[in-house]
Write a protein that holds these residues in place. Structure first.
Motif, PDB file in Angstrom:
ATOM      1  N   LEU A 254      70.007 -40.447 -20.515  1.00  0.00           N
ATOM      2  CA  LEU A 254      70.172 -38.886 -20.266  1.00  0.00           C
ATOM      3  C   LEU A 254      69.473 -38.016 -21.369  1.00  0.00           C
TER       4      LEU A 254
ATOM      5  N   ASP B 159      66.022 -35.954 -20.996  1.00  0.00           N
ATOM      6  CA  ASP B 159      66.123 -34.486 -21.646  1.00  0.00           C
ATOM      7  C   ASP B 159      65.019 -34.123 -22.473  1.00  0.00           C
TER       8      ASP B 159
ATOM      9  N   LEU C 215      69.982 -41.239 -11.513  1.00  0.00           N
ATOM     10  CA  LEU C 215      70.631 -40.679 -12.609  1.00  0.00           C
ATOM     11  C   LEU C 215      70.848 -39.243 -12.329  1.00  0.00           C
ATOM     12  N   LEU C 216      69.696 -38.661 -12.364  1.00  0.00           N
ATOM     13  CA  LEU C 216      69.888 -37.166 -12.155  1.00  0.00           C
ATOM     14  C   LEU C 216      70.910 -36.587 -10.923  1.00  0.00           C
TER      15      LEU C 216
ATOM     16  N   THR D  59      74.723 -37.567 -11.666  1.00  0.00           N
ATOM     17  CA  THR D  59      75.203 -36.640 -12.884  1.00  0.00           C
ATOM     18  C   THR D  59      75.166 -35.003 -12.491  1.00  0.00           C
TER      19      THR D  59
ATOM     20  N   ARG E 219      72.641 -33.081 -12.382  1.00  0.00           N
ATOM     21  CA  ARG E 219      71.332 -32.556 -12.907  1.00  0.00           C
ATOM     22  C   ARG E 219      70.502 -32.041 -12.060  1.00  0.00           C
TER      23      ARG E 219
END
Length: 113
Positions: free
Chosen positions: A5, A9, A74-75, A78, A80
């Protein structure tokens, strides 16, 4: 997972092994949060699980499938990126009546940091 992550970012691609481990940790957490075998979640090339309570699928193409690339997973996992946004722009594919996994999100991959 934090490494993956953090790389995202910064606008960088996470190392393959870091990305793989993060994907697998999130899949394992989803399997624990939503035990069952009615939905198949596929994140090629790193993993696939069956989860969510309901009728078990045993052969052929599963009727309930979620698929995404590792970074999208992943995004979304989580939160995001929202499930709805990833679905509407085609980064996440979900077919079948049981494939909305939003009630199980967000996932942490076993970490709280």
């Amino acid at each position: 997972m934090k490494q993956a992550l953090d790389a995202l970012d910064r606008g960088a691609q996470p190392e393959r092994s870091v990305l793989r481990d993060a994907v697998r940790a999130l899949l394992a957490e989803l399997a624990a949060k939503a035990p069952g075998r009615s939905v198949e979640v596929r994140i090629p090339p790193f993993g696939a699980i069956q989860c969510v309570p309901g009728p078990r699928h045993t052969r052929g193409t599963p009727p309930n499938v979620v698929e995404a690339d590792p970074i999208t997973w992943l995004l979304v996992a989580t939160e995001r990126v929202s499930w709805a946004d990833a679905l509407s722009d085609g980064r996440l594919r979900a077919s079948g009546i049981r494939t909305d996994l939003t009630e199980y999100l967000p996932l942490t991959g076993g970490t709280t940091d």
